[in-house]
Write a protein that holds these residues in place. Structure first.
Motif, PDB file in Angstrom:
ATOM      1  N   GLU A  33       0.921  -1.094  -0.163  1.00 53.68           N
ATOM      2  CA  GLU A  33       0.146   0.459   0.304  1.00 53.68           C
ATOM      3  C   GLU A  33       0.656   1.372   0.124  1.00 53.68           C
ATOM      4  O   GLU A  33       2.320   1.363   0.738  1.00 53.68           O
ATOM      5  CB  GLU A  33      -1.010   0.178   1.391  1.00 53.68           C
ATOM      6  N   VAL A  34       0.210   2.305  -0.736  1.00 52.47           N
ATOM      7  CA  VAL A  34       0.926   3.360  -0.483  1.00 52.47           C
ATOM      8  C   VAL A  34       0.988   4.591   0.135  1.00 52.47           C
ATOM      9  O   VAL A  34      -0.227   4.178   0.767  1.00 52.47           O
ATOM     10  CB  VAL A  34       0.701   4.252  -1.982  1.00 52.47           C
ATOM     11  N   VAL A  35       1.461   4.590   1.554  1.00 48.32           N
ATOM     12  CA  VAL A  35       1.634   5.326   2.873  1.00 48.32           C
ATOM     13  C   VAL A  35       1.604   6.293   2.987  1.00 48.32           C
ATOM     14  O   VAL A  35       1.540   7.658   3.748  1.00 48.32           O
ATOM     15  CB  VAL A  35       1.975   4.922   4.351  1.00 48.32           C
ATOM     16  N   LEU A  36       2.680   6.778   1.745  1.00 48.21           N
ATOM     17  CA  LEU A  36       3.175   8.154   1.241  1.00 48.21           C
ATOM     18  C   LEU A  36       3.457   9.207  -0.101  1.00 48.21           C
ATOM     19  O   LEU A  36       3.517   7.730  -0.966  1.00 48.21           O
ATOM     20  CB  LEU A  36       4.558   8.425   2.543  1.00 48.21           C
ATOM     21  N   VAL A  37       3.071   9.961  -0.229  1.00 49.85           N
ATOM     22  CA  VAL A  37       4.202  10.914  -1.365  1.00 49.85           C
ATOM     23  C   VAL A  37       4.504  12.039  -0.754  1.00 49.85           C
ATOM     24  O   VAL A  37       4.046  13.006  -0.402  1.00 49.85           O
ATOM     25  CB  VAL A  37       2.874  10.718  -3.184  1.00 49.85           C
ATOM     26  N   ALA A  38       5.702  11.487  -1.398  1.00 51.87           N
ATOM     27  CA  ALA A  38       6.335  13.155  -1.062  1.00 51.87           C
ATOM     28  C   ALA A  38       7.414  13.804  -1.858  1.00 51.87           C
ATOM     29  O   ALA A  38       8.013  12.776  -2.910  1.00 51.87           O
ATOM     30  CB  ALA A  38       7.849  12.699  -0.401  1.00 51.87           C
ATOM     31  N   SER A  39       7.324  14.371  -1.809  1.00 50.35           N
ATOM     32  CA  SER A  39       8.243  15.718  -3.200  1.00 50.35           C
ATOM     33  C   SER A  39       9.146  16.532  -2.663  1.00 50.35           C
ATOM     34  O   SER A  39       9.392  17.255  -1.701  1.00 50.35           O
ATOM     35  CB  SER A  39       7.272  16.085  -4.256  1.00 50.35           C
ATOM     36  N   ASN A  40      10.196  17.237  -3.518  1.00 49.02           N
ATOM     37  CA  ASN A  40      11.065  18.096  -3.686  1.00 49.02           C
ATOM     38  C   ASN A  40      10.541  19.476  -3.899  1.00 49.02           C
ATOM     39  O   ASN A  40      11.133  19.911  -3.601  1.00 49.02           O
ATOM     40  CB  ASN A  40      12.523  17.920  -3.814  1.00 49.02           C
ATOM     41  N   ASP A  41       8.872  18.995  -4.483  1.00 50.96           N
ATOM     42  CA  ASP A  41       9.217  20.024  -5.175  1.00 50.96           C
ATOM     43  C   ASP A  41       6.871  20.090  -4.757  1.00 50.96           C
ATOM     44  O   ASP A  41       6.081  19.252  -5.237  1.00 50.96           O
ATOM     45  CB  ASP A  41       8.485  20.717  -6.735  1.00 50.96           C
ATOM     46  N   PRO A  42       7.233  21.735  -3.891  1.00 54.41           N
ATOM     47  CA  PRO A  42       5.718  21.709  -3.090  1.00 54.41           C
ATOM     48  C   PRO A  42       4.405  21.438  -4.373  1.00 54.41           C
ATOM     49  O   PRO A  42       3.335  21.192  -3.980  1.00 54.41           O
ATOM     50  CB  PRO A  42       5.786  22.754  -2.320  1.00 54.41           C
ATOM     51  N   ALA A  43       4.733  22.184  -6.098  1.00 53.89           N
ATOM     52  CA  ALA A  43       4.168  22.311  -6.642  1.00 53.89           C
ATOM     53  C   ALA A  43       3.694  21.258  -7.808  1.00 53.89           C
ATOM     54  O   ALA A  43       3.300  20.987  -8.511  1.00 53.89           O
ATOM     55  CB  ALA A  43       4.355  23.163  -7.910  1.00 53.89           C
ATOM     56  N   ALA A  44       4.562  20.037  -7.318  1.00 53.74           N
ATOM     57  CA  ALA A  44       4.157  18.362  -8.337  1.00 53.74           C
ATOM     58  C   ALA A  44       3.180  18.606  -8.034  1.00 53.74           C
ATOM     59  O   ALA A  44       2.016  18.163  -6.557  1.00 53.74           O
ATOM     60  CB  ALA A  44       5.420  17.667  -7.727  1.00 53.74           C
ATOM     61  N   PRO A  45       2.696  18.331  -9.651  1.00 58.01           N
ATOM     62  CA  PRO A  45       1.205  18.206  -9.691  1.00 58.01           C
ATOM     63  C   PRO A  45       1.141  16.569  -8.536  1.00 58.01           C
ATOM     64  O   PRO A  45      -0.664  16.306  -8.333  1.00 58.01           O
ATOM     65  CB  PRO A  45       1.205  17.871 -11.452  1.00 58.01           C
ATOM     66  N   GLY A  46       1.727  15.702  -9.337  1.00 56.85           N
ATOM     67  CA  GLY A  46       1.743  14.111  -7.938  1.00 56.85           C
ATOM     68  C   GLY A  46       1.471  14.605  -7.247  1.00 56.85           C
ATOM     69  O   GLY A  46       0.005  13.524  -6.503  1.00 56.85           O
ATOM     70  N   LEU A  47       1.522  15.513  -6.265  1.00 58.82           N
ATOM     71  CA  LEU A  47       1.264  15.955  -4.537  1.00 58.82           C
ATOM     72  C   LEU A  47      -0.127  15.875  -4.145  1.00 58.82           C
ATOM     73  O   LEU A  47      -0.975  15.594  -3.952  1.00 58.82           O
ATOM     74  CB  LEU A  47       1.825  17.514  -3.903  1.00 58.82           C
ATOM     75  N   ALA A  48      -1.535  16.639  -5.657  1.00 60.40           N
ATOM     76  CA  ALA A  48      -2.341  17.364  -5.755  1.00 60.40           C
ATOM     77  C   ALA A  48      -3.403  15.655  -5.556  1.00 60.40           C
ATOM     78  O   ALA A  48      -4.068  15.976  -4.844  1.00 60.40           O
ATOM     79  CB  ALA A  48      -3.000  17.766  -6.397  1.00 60.40           C
ATOM     80  N   LEU A  49      -2.609  14.995  -6.954  1.00 55.89           N
ATOM     81  CA  LEU A  49      -3.565  13.445  -6.675  1.00 55.89           C
ATOM     82  C   LEU A  49      -3.370  12.834  -5.659  1.00 55.89           C
ATOM     83  O   LEU A  49      -4.264  12.244  -5.332  1.00 55.89           O
ATOM     84  CB  LEU A  49      -2.589  13.859  -8.421  1.00 55.89           C
ATOM     85  N   ALA A  50      -1.863  12.963  -4.807  1.00 55.25           N
ATOM     86  CA  ALA A  50      -2.111  11.793  -4.297  1.00 55.25           C
ATOM     87  C   ALA A  50      -3.259  12.301  -3.447  1.00 55.25           C
ATOM     88  O   ALA A  50      -4.296  10.965  -2.623  1.00 55.25           O
ATOM     89  CB  ALA A  50      -0.885  11.613  -3.601  1.00 55.25           C
ATOM     90  N   ALA A  51      -3.418  13.706  -2.844  1.00 58.60           N
ATOM     91  CA  ALA A  51      -4.400  14.010  -1.123  1.00 58.60           C
ATOM     92  C   ALA A  51      -5.292  13.713  -1.936  1.00 58.60           C
ATOM     93  O   ALA A  51      -6.154  13.260  -1.066  1.00 58.60           O
ATOM     94  CB  ALA A  51      -4.046  15.388  -1.784  1.00 58.60           C
ATOM     95  N   ALA A  52      -5.806  13.877  -3.056  1.00 57.11           N
ATOM     96  CA  ALA A  52      -7.391  13.946  -3.382  1.00 57.11           C
ATOM     97  C   ALA A  52      -7.651  12.267  -3.351  1.00 57.11           C
ATOM     98  O   ALA A  52      -9.129  11.046  -2.836  1.00 57.11           O
ATOM     99  CB  ALA A  52      -7.424  14.339  -5.620  1.00 57.11           C
ATOM    100  N   GLU A  53      -6.623  11.354  -3.845  1.00 55.44           N
ATOM    101  CA  GLU A  53      -6.599   9.814  -3.077  1.00 55.44           C
ATOM    102  C   GLU A  53      -6.594   9.454  -1.283  1.00 55.44           C
ATOM    103  O   GLU A  53      -6.655   8.531  -0.838  1.00 55.44           O
ATOM    104  CB  GLU A  53      -5.991   8.931  -4.136  1.00 55.44           C
ATOM    105  N   GLY A  54      -6.602  10.828  -1.083  1.00 57.82           N
ATOM    106  CA  GLY A  54      -6.462  10.486   0.188  1.00 57.82           C
ATOM    107  C   GLY A  54      -4.960   9.666   1.118  1.00 57.82           C
ATOM    108  O   GLY A  54      -4.943   9.407   2.209  1.00 57.82           O
ATOM    109  N   ILE A  55      -4.142  10.334   0.182  1.00 52.73           N
ATOM    110  CA  ILE A  55      -2.395   9.635   0.962  1.00 52.73           C
ATOM    111  C   ILE A  55      -2.232  10.725   1.618  1.00 52.73           C
ATOM    112  O   ILE A  55      -1.969  11.367   1.103  1.00 52.73           O
ATOM    113  CB  ILE A  55      -2.243   9.058  -0.127  1.00 52.73           C
TER     114      ILE A  55
END
Ligand code: GRF
Length: 321
Positions: A33-55
């Motif tokens: 299971e994916v328990v965290l999505v982390a990035s060095n770029d706060p604007a990385a589009p993937g972060l928003a997607l992960a947040a929307a998925e409740g991650i």
């Protein structure tokens, strides 16, 4: 079913591979299971997607930080999330050696080329310039040397007339989205799979001189010394006597050594039923990050203490130099 592996995915950009990993984890009996999505770029589009998925998400810009300090911040977030594996998915940072070494065997990356071809950047442009018929993508273990760790899985993608680096990158990503979730699932599942662990052990044990495999009380055992006077130097134990461990049993030098190992490194060693009484130690194999070189050393040592003199004599002489 054993509990799932907990993966932290590190991204810098679009995060389409991260998304593929997330959705695959939600279909059927996925072993992670994916328990965290982390990035060095706060604007990385993937972060928003992960947040929307409740991650859970974490971002830490690297600007103004040393490499070590930035890695430490990322690692702290990974540990706080309780992750046991780190999966890099378009994470555009070189990692410090210490960080990589702490996660040896538990950190994976996907690289858009058929490694060992085209390590580093601009892989598609380089494949096109070389006139290759195929591009592709590779999933590999992360080691301190860039894009050089053991390749776990690959898929080829044909190059077609008129391809540009961009058109090729797009098709390679389609392949990546299929490959990465499967490769991660297979890899994290591997350390819980008794057949896979036994296969790996068997290769190491039978590589030693004059060995054979023979069942003993229903467990695979490995002997040295030939058909007749053969002596066991290793056993494979799959959750014996109510333990949750899948383990290798080998000879130690003494009961003191056995007890020291067990007391100082309980996550690795235990005293097995029956054989423990004669100084054999259990080495737990169903845990992430097993050091297989160390397993090989234990096997060799145990082999040596069981092998007949005619086999060990030469090694003993070699050791005195
Ligand atoms: C992928 O092509 C991957 O191989 C490379 O970076 C790209 C990331 O794409 N390491 P995305 O962010 O997953 O869409």
């Amino acid at each position: 079913m054993a509990e799932k592996a907990r993966i932290a995915v590190l991204i810098s950009g679009a995060g389409t591979n991260m998304a593929a990993l997330v959705y695959a984890s939600r279909i059927g009996a996925c072993p992670y299971e994916v328990v965290l999505v982390a990035s060095n770029d706060p604007a990385a589009p993937g972060l928003a997607l992960a947040a929307a998925e409740g991650i859970a998400t974490f971002a830490c810009p690297h600007k103004g930080m040393s490499r070590e300090a930035h890695d430490a911040a990322m690692e702290a977030a990974v540990l706080a999330a309780g992750a046991d594996h780190i999966v890099l998915a378009g994470y555009m940072r070189i990692l410090s050696d210490g960080f990589v070494e702490r996660w040896a065997g538990r950190m994976l990356n996907i690289h858009p080329s058929l490694l060992p071809l085209y390590k580093g950047l601009d892989t598609h442009a380089r494949a096109l310039a070389a006139g290759d018929a195929f591009a592709g993508t590779s999933v590999h273990l992360v080691t301190p040397e860039l894009d050089a760790g053991e390749v776990l899985a690959q898929v080829r993608v044909p190059i077609v007339a008129g391809d540009t680096p961009e058109s090729l990158a797009e098709r390679v990503k389609l392949a990546e989205h299929q490959l990465y979730p499967r490769a991660v699932a297979e890899y994290v599942g591997r350390w819980r799979d008794p057949a896979a662990l036994l296969a790996r052990l068997r290769t190491l044990a039978l590589a030693l001189p004059e060995t054979d495999e023979r069942e003993s009380h229903g467990s695979p055992g490995f002997r040295v010394g030939g058909e007749k006077g053969g002596k066991f130097f290793a056993y494979f134990a799959d959750q014996h006597h109510g333990t949750p461990h899948i383990a290798l049993l080998v000879r130690t030098g003494s009961m003191d050594e056995l007890m020291n190992l067990v007391e100082s490194q309980r996550e690795i060693y235990f005293k097995p039923a029956y054989h423990g009484a004669s100084g054999w130690v259990g080495i737990i194999l169903n845990r992430p990050g097993v050091d297989w070189d160390e397993v090989a050393e234990w096997l060799e040592r145990s082999w040596r203490s069981a092998a007949p003199k005619r086999l060990t004599r030469l090694m003993d002489i070699a050791d005195t130099f």
